[in-house]
Design a protein around this motif. Structure first.
Motif, mmCIF file in Angstrom:
data_model
loop_
_atom_site.group_PDB
_atom_site.id
_atom_site.type_symbol
_atom_site.label_atom_id
_atom_site.label_comp_id
_atom_site.label_asym_id
_atom_site.label_seq_id
_atom_site.Cartn_x
_atom_site.Cartn_y
_atom_site.Cartn_z
ATOM 1 N N ILE A 167 0.847 -1.195 0.000
ATOM 2 C CA ILE A 167 0.000 0.000 0.000
ATOM 3 C C ILE A 167 0.881 1.243 0.000
ATOM 4 O O ILE A 167 1.782 1.388 0.824
ATOM 5 N N GLY A 168 0.620 2.155 -0.925
ATOM 6 C CA GLY A 168 1.403 3.374 -1.033
ATOM 7 C C GLY A 168 1.078 4.378 0.050
ATOM 8 O O GLY A 168 0.019 4.325 0.680
ATOM 9 N N ALA A 169 1.999 5.308 0.254
ATOM 10 C CA ALA A 169 1.816 6.309 1.305
ATOM 11 C C ALA A 169 0.605 7.191 1.024
ATOM 12 O O ALA A 169 -0.111 7.590 1.954
ATOM 13 N N GLY A 170 0.334 7.502 -0.255
ATOM 14 C CA GLY A 170 -0.812 8.341 -0.600
ATOM 15 C C GLY A 170 -2.129 7.708 -0.200
ATOM 16 O O GLY A 170 -3.030 8.372 0.326
ATOM 17 N N THR A 171 -2.254 6.405 -0.432
ATOM 18 C CA THR A 171 -3.476 5.698 -0.046
ATOM 19 C C THR A 171 -3.623 5.651 1.460
ATOM 20 O O THR A 171 -4.717 5.873 2.004
ATOM 21 N N ARG A 172 -2.541 5.361 2.173
ATOM 22 C CA ARG A 172 -2.602 5.330 3.631
ATOM 23 C C ARG A 172 -3.025 6.670 4.197
ATOM 24 O O ARG A 172 -3.858 6.745 5.101
ATOM 25 N N ASP A 173 -2.460 7.744 3.646
ATOM 26 C CA ASP A 173 -2.793 9.078 4.144
ATOM 27 C C ASP A 173 -4.261 9.411 3.880
ATOM 28 O O ASP A 173 -4.947 9.977 4.743
ATOM 29 N N ALA A 174 -4.748 9.074 2.687
ATOM 30 C CA ALA A 174 -6.143 9.371 2.352
ATOM 31 C C ALA A 174 -7.098 8.618 3.268
ATOM 32 O O ALA A 174 -8.098 9.173 3.750
ATOM 33 N N HIS A 191 -10.113 9.363 -1.440
ATOM 34 C CA HIS A 191 -9.348 10.465 -2.039
ATOM 35 C C HIS A 191 -10.229 11.693 -2.250
ATOM 36 O O HIS A 191 -9.761 12.832 -2.081
ATOM 37 N N GLY A 192 -11.495 11.473 -2.614
ATOM 38 C CA GLY A 192 -12.381 12.614 -2.838
ATOM 39 C C GLY A 192 -12.685 13.369 -1.563
ATOM 40 O O GLY A 192 -12.627 14.608 -1.532
ATOM 41 N N VAL A 193 -12.998 12.654 -0.498
ATOM 42 C CA VAL A 193 -13.310 13.315 0.775
ATOM 43 C C VAL A 193 -12.065 13.970 1.355
ATOM 44 O O VAL A 193 -12.118 15.067 1.919
ATOM 45 N N ALA A 194 -10.894 13.304 1.231
ATOM 46 C CA ALA A 194 -9.654 13.881 1.757
ATOM 47 C C ALA A 194 -9.289 15.176 1.047
ATOM 48 O O ALA A 194 -8.590 16.026 1.624
ATOM 49 N N ALA A 195 -9.745 15.327 -0.216
ATOM 50 C CA ALA A 195 -9.414 16.535 -0.972
ATOM 51 C C ALA A 195 -10.332 17.702 -0.655
ATOM 52 O O ALA A 195 -10.087 18.821 -1.127
ATOM 53 N N LEU A 196 -11.390 17.481 0.132
ATOM 54 C CA LEU A 196 -12.296 18.574 0.482
ATOM 55 C C LEU A 196 -11.577 19.599 1.363
ATOM 56 O O LEU A 196 -10.728 19.243 2.170
ATOM 57 N N PRO A 197 -11.903 20.887 1.203
ATOM 58 C CA PRO A 197 -11.249 21.910 2.036
ATOM 59 C C PRO A 197 -11.520 21.669 3.527
ATOM 60 O O PRO A 197 -12.648 21.395 3.931
ATOM 61 N N GLY A 198 -10.471 21.744 4.320
ATOM 62 C CA GLY A 198 -10.609 21.574 5.759
ATOM 63 C C GLY A 198 -10.956 20.172 6.182
ATOM 64 O O GLY A 198 -11.572 19.969 7.235
#
Length: 708
Positions: free
Chosen positions: A256-263, A490-497
């Motif tokens: 699992i990549g770091a981007g997926t873990r962070d999201a 990824h979509g929810v993580a990209a929301l402002p705040g």
């Protein structure tokens, strides 16, 4: 004698009245869920000690626990409960101490560079997304076997194109190793203690290729089976979707990549990666339902065989296999015990999900691995499970479902479970990870139904079809569901705040919250509302928490001072791990370079700042130390090399920091700075240098030495 008897009778009446006010008479039959709480208090007491207790003290605690439990049989309900509570507390101290001694292995006490040989028993990824190997059967050049760690963990940097590490493979490499480091600041996460209970005696890295000495030395069949299944899953589902599928089916997160873990972490969906109650419950439920339907098809079997109980046995076997295959972390163990209790209740024609089953799971985990109490996995897992069982118990008693349309009940169950679990785990997640997901409920409402209705049933079907070579059908459906979940994350993580930062709470905060919440859930009667008081106190302590005005790393290579803009760091690069922890604990979302820009420019080979009327200078390297004109009075000088001049001020050099660990300075009431070290908070324990002692602390050293 008569006056003394009257006083005792008066005291008894006062205590009796106090007990009636608390509703003690209502607790009869509801005390068992308190057993793991009492055991946890003893375990927490052991880990909170500043000095390692003598071996015979632990033995005395164990004997006292056994005697207390035995004598409680002859007491009345009230005294019996008190005796059992005290006995379980003593048992917690003894169990935690015994476990700490049983896992004792050599820890590397110096920096090592050279050949490292060992067998691969673990593969995962570091925070920097590098592949890490855990090795046992370790051999180090010119290091005696009695001083060689039982296990080491090495991150692989640079090009590693020569081999694909596999379970049981014996490898050799040239690496840098050192003993596990202590907390990055006083009161912070103690990786050294965590590594002690994993029998991990050294960590490090290599930049050279790993070479194979023996392709397969054997001895790790479960790990090998897990990796083989993980590889098959990732072959059927390439990319992050396959890595996600492998994680929830086998517990292997190495792909699992770091981007997926962070999201997933930022949207409060990281629990989907852990094989926990959701996965275990869905697996057992799908197998139970499938077997029951299968046996109900033949009319003769349906009428003559105990189909429900046969299905329960099959589901229990599937859950046990899932536990073994996944590696058995705390969340998975708890989930399996809960599933086993629920299926056992089916076999005994009893109600499955109660607080008693949660208590049984907690007791088993705490008895087998007492150290799990201090980790976020145990805390979040049992917080969510206890809250869910209690909440749905209240809804069941209130017969809420009778007033809800049948088609709306599944939706209501998902909303309630997501909200309750999120609220229960939020304080723990915020305390350990210093962040809060503002849209976590939204992400869970969208993702959890997909996991339950599509992903896990398809995964079970793929596993069942695998012997026939038809597993691709199940994996295809599973991939659609996981792809949708990743899109949501990824979509929810990209929301402002989407993510908020919170500071590290003081030490008493989580215990107070846990004590108050457990009193509200477990105590019977209206007086349970008193549990809100410690929760309110904990929140007040958290809001008013004071972060250190100055922090010094345990190597002397990084200094951080608090400013109006946030913490200012003394360097832009290097010591990135420590810098990240400091900023996270501050609740500061800045990176190291941004924090370093807050430090004032001095135009000298060293950096310095004024704090509480004191000059704070940080000297990096011998060149800066040679150019430094000296100090006196209240000055504080931090170096990463030993000073050659006889400066007359407070000096934090590597020699001092090796003894104290990282340093924190707080503003005191006199306008000065108060120093606290890691050693002041952590004390001297087995995992940071204490030797097992035969005598407790009150015995004078000379007498103890003569007796030994």
């Amino acid at each position: 004698m008569g006056a003394a008897k009257d006083k005792m009778d008066s005291l008894g009446r006062v205590l009796g009245g106090f007990g009636r006010q608390l509703g003690l008479e209502k607790q009869e039959g509801h005390l068992f869920p308190w057993a793991p709480v009492c055991l946890a208090v003893g375990i927490g007491l052991y880990f909170g000690l500043r000095a390692e207790p003598a071996v015979w003290v632990l033995a005395l605690c164990g004997a006292g626990a056994a005697a207390g439990l035995w004598s409680a049989r002859r007491e009345g309900p009230g005294p019996r409960a008190i005796r059992v509570a005290v006995a379980l507390g003593l048992a917690g101290v003894a169990l935690a101490g015994a476990r700490a001694h049983l896992v004792a292995e050599p820890v590397l006490g110096f920096r090592y560079y050279g050949p490292v040989e060992g067998r691969v028993v673990g593969i995962d990824r570091s925070a920097s997304d590098a592949v890490r190997l855990t090795l046992d059967r370790v051999r180090l050049d010119d290091v005696a076997s009695s001083r060689t760690p039982h296990r080491v963990r090495i991150s692989l940097h640079g090009e590693q194109r020569w081999i694909e590490p596999s379970p049981g493979m014996v490898v050799i490499l040239t690496g840098h190793l050192a003993g596990p480091s202590g907390p990055a600041e006083p009161g912070g996460f103690d990786f050294r203690r965590h590594a002690w209970f994993q029998r991990l005696g050294a960590v490090g890295y290599t930049r050279t290729p790993v070479l194979v000495l023996e392709p397969d030395a054997g001895g790790v069949p479960v790990f090998a089976a897990r990796q083989a299944l993980s590889a098959r899953v990732r072959a059927a589902l390439p990319g992050e979707t396959g890595a996600f599928a492998a994680a929830i089916l086998t517990g292997d997160r190495s792909a699992i990549g770091a981007g997926t873990r962070d999201a997933l972490r930022e949207t409060n969906l990281a629990h989907l990666l852990a094989i926990s109650g959701l996965h275990m419950g869905l697996l057992a439920g799908v197998v139970f339902g499938g077997l029951r339907m299968l046996f109900l098809l033949p009319r003769r079997i349906a009428l003559t065989w105990p189909v429900k109980k046969i299905a329960a046995v099959g589901a229990l076997a599937a859950a046990a296999g899932y536990l073994a295959l996944s590696g058995g972390n705390v969340a998975t163990e708890r989930a399996f015990v809960m599933a086993a209790v629920a299926l056992g209740a089916v076999l005994c024609d009893r109600r499955a999900l109660t607080l008693r089953s949660v208590a049984i799971a907690a007791l088993i985990v705490l008895i087998t691995t007492p150290e799990a109490l201090t980790g976020p996995g145990f805390q979040m897992s049992f917080a969510a499970t206890t809250a869910l069982v209690a909440a749905f118990g209240v809804l069941r008693e209130a017969r809420v479902s009778d007033h809800v349309p049948r088609w709306l009940r599944p939706v209501l169950a998902v909303v309630v479970s997501s909200a309750v679990a999120g609220a229960a785990t939020a304080p723990v997640a915020m305390a350990h990870f210093n962040q809060v997901s503002h849209y976590g409920l939204l992400a869970n409402l969208l993702a959890v139904p997909l996991m339950g209705t599509l992903v896990m049933p398809a995964g079970v079907a793929a596993m069942a079809l695998m012997p026939l070579g038809l597993d691709g059908l199940g994996f295809a459906v599973m991939g659609w569901g996981l792809g949708a979940i990743l899109t949501i994350a990824h979509g929810v993580a990209a929301l402002p705040g989407a993510v908020g930062q919170v500071p590290q709470p003081p030490g008493p905060v989580l215990p107070l919250i846990a004590a108050g919440a457990l009193f509200v859930v477990l105590w019977q009667g209206r007086v349970r509302a008193l549990g809100l008081a410690p929760v309110a106190l904990a929140l007040g302590l958290w809001v008013g928490a004071e972060r250190p005005a100055l922090l010094v790393s345990d190597t002397g290579k990084l200094v951080g001072t608090m400013t109006d803009e946030g913490r200012a760091l003394s360097r832009q690069r290097g010591e990135g791990f420590v810098a990240g922890i400091w900023l996270e604990n501050d609740g500061d979302g800045a990176g190291q370079e941004q924090a370093a820009a807050r430090w004032p420019e001095t135009g000298t080979p060293w950096v310095e700042v004024q704090l509480a009327g004191r000059r704070i200078a940080h000297l990096r390297g011998k060149r800066a130390a040679a150019a430094f004109p000296g100090c006196d009075g209240e000055d504080l000088v931090v170096l990463d090399t030993e000073p050659s001049a006889g400066w007359r001020c407070e000096i934090a050099s590597p020699a001092l920091l090796r003894q104290t660990g990282a340093l924190a300075y707080y503003h005191d009431k006199y306008g000065g700075l108060r120093r606290v070290s890691v050693r002041d908070v952590s004390g001297i324990r087995l995992w940071n240098g204490a030797r097992p002692a035969l005598w407790p602390w009150p015995v004078p050293r000379r007498l103890a030495a003569r007796a030994q």
